[in-house]
Design an enzyme around this catalytic site. Sequence first.
Site, PDB file in Angstrom:
ATOM      1  N   CYS A 141       0.766  -1.294   0.182  1.00 14.49           N
ATOM      2  CA  CYS A 141       0.015   0.014  -0.152  1.00 14.49           C
ATOM      3  C   CYS A 141       0.874   0.975   0.097  1.00 14.49           C
ATOM      4  CB  CYS A 141      -0.965  -0.071   1.154  1.00 14.49           C
ATOM      5  SG  CYS A 141      -0.211   0.014   2.760  1.00 14.49           S
ATOM      6  N   ASN A 142       0.379   2.557   0.125  1.00 13.69           N
ATOM      7  CA  ASN A 142       1.253   3.535   0.122  1.00 13.69           C
ATOM      8  C   ASN A 142       2.409   3.471   0.939  1.00 13.69           C
ATOM      9  OD1 ASN A 142       0.079   4.905  -2.134  1.00 13.69           O
ATOM     10  ND2 ASN A 142      -1.608   5.820  -0.705  1.00 13.69           N
TER      11      ASN A 142
END
Length: 175
Positions: free
Chosen positions: A112-113
Amino acid sequence: MQHSSISMGRAAYQHYIPPNFGYVENDLYRCGQPNELNFPFMEKLNLRCIVWLAPEEPNQNVMNFVDDQEIQLHHLGVLESGNASDPITEDMILEAFNLILDKQNHPMAIMCNIGRHRTGTVVGCLRKLQRWNLASIFEEYRRFAGPKVRLLNEQFIELFDTDLVRIPVDPPEWL
């Protein structure tokens, strides 16, 4: 920034490790969105698949890297609300497990980020499927989440029903 030196012949090349990178199991890794400095390290993993859990698409540099390396990208994080702070859903976890438990997708990275909350929740649910005790699962989640622990994610992991997971006929050896 963390880095490792990999000796190749006489020359030593420096490879920068992506944020919140971790080894989960054989051919299964976790991390936040890599940048250009991380790509040489990521190439060494010989990834076949990335499970992307953030609501937005990876940045263009990551998309170019994925295309250049012929990596399959599965974007599971799209939310109807579009709010990145919304918790991960049970459906997302189950869809991620369909990919994670298929050995044909390995080596694989879960991303994810930042590699904290969504990635940590998926890995936490995987640990529960592996029958880790909750104290160990939460310790690992907190190690990657740092001071930004989300109690809702820990509660989600604790209440996650592993009976919903479809185990393949030929699962990875670590399951």
